[in-house]
Design a protein around this motif. Structure first.
Motif, PDB file in Angstrom:
ATOM      1  N   VAL A   2       0.852  -1.184   0.000  1.00  0.00           N
ATOM      2  CA  VAL A   2       0.000   0.000   0.000  1.00  0.00           C
ATOM      3  C   VAL A   2       0.888   1.234   0.000  1.00  0.00           C
ATOM      4  N   PRO A   3       0.688   2.150  -0.940  1.00  0.00           N
ATOM      5  CA  PRO A   3       1.517   3.372  -0.950  1.00  0.00           C
ATOM      6  C   PRO A   3       1.169   4.268   0.230  1.00  0.00           C
ATOM      7  N   LEU A   4       2.165   4.996   0.711  1.00  0.00           N
ATOM      8  CA  LEU A   4       1.938   5.944   1.806  1.00  0.00           C
ATOM      9  C   LEU A   4       1.096   7.102   1.308  1.00  0.00           C
ATOM     10  N   GLN A   5       0.167   7.511   2.125  1.00  0.00           N
ATOM     11  CA  GLN A   5      -0.656   8.644   1.746  1.00  0.00           C
ATOM     12  C   GLN A   5      -0.053   9.916   2.324  1.00  0.00           C
ATOM     13  N   VAL A   6       0.165  10.874   1.476  1.00  0.00           N
ATOM     14  CA  VAL A   6       0.724  12.151   1.898  1.00  0.00           C
ATOM     15  C   VAL A   6      -0.423  13.157   1.959  1.00  0.00           C
ATOM     16  N   PRO A   7      -0.569  13.854   3.089  1.00  0.00           N
ATOM     17  CA  PRO A   7      -1.659  14.825   3.179  1.00  0.00           C
ATOM     18  C   PRO A   7      -1.486  15.965   2.185  1.00  0.00           C
ATOM     19  N   GLY A   8      -2.603  16.533   1.800  1.00  0.00           N
ATOM     20  CA  GLY A   8      -2.574  17.647   0.859  1.00  0.00           C
ATOM     21  C   GLY A   8      -2.248  18.949   1.562  1.00  0.00           C
ATOM     22  N   GLU A  11      -4.498  19.920   4.653  1.00  0.00           N
ATOM     23  CA  GLU A  11      -4.183  19.177   5.868  1.00  0.00           C
ATOM     24  C   GLU A  11      -2.858  19.638   6.486  1.00  0.00           C
TER      25      GLU A  11
END
Length: 63
Positions: A2-8, A11
């Motif tokens: 699962v790729p890491l989610q980077v906040p926009g 956020e």
């Protein structure tokens, strides 16, 4: 995997604002503790210095 989610950007701005608020709160507490939490010896010494200065000024005024 699962790729890491980077906040926009939104956020990240909210996170930074929260950090600034917490840092300001902690800074305020530190200021208040240092301002009003000094030892009595320091305060007594400062009062004595000020009393001596007032006496000097009164003597200068009289002459």
């Amino acid at each position: 995997m699962v790729p890491l989610q980077v906040p926009g950007a939104t956020e990240l701005i909210i996170i930074l604002l929260n950090l600034l608020i917490v840092a300001g709160f902690i800074g305020g507490l530190v200021y208040l503790v240092r301002r009003f939490g000094g030892s009595d010896d320091d305060k007594d010494e400062r009062i004595e210095e000020l009393e001596n200065r007032v006496e000097e000024l009164e003597r200068e005024k009289e002459s």
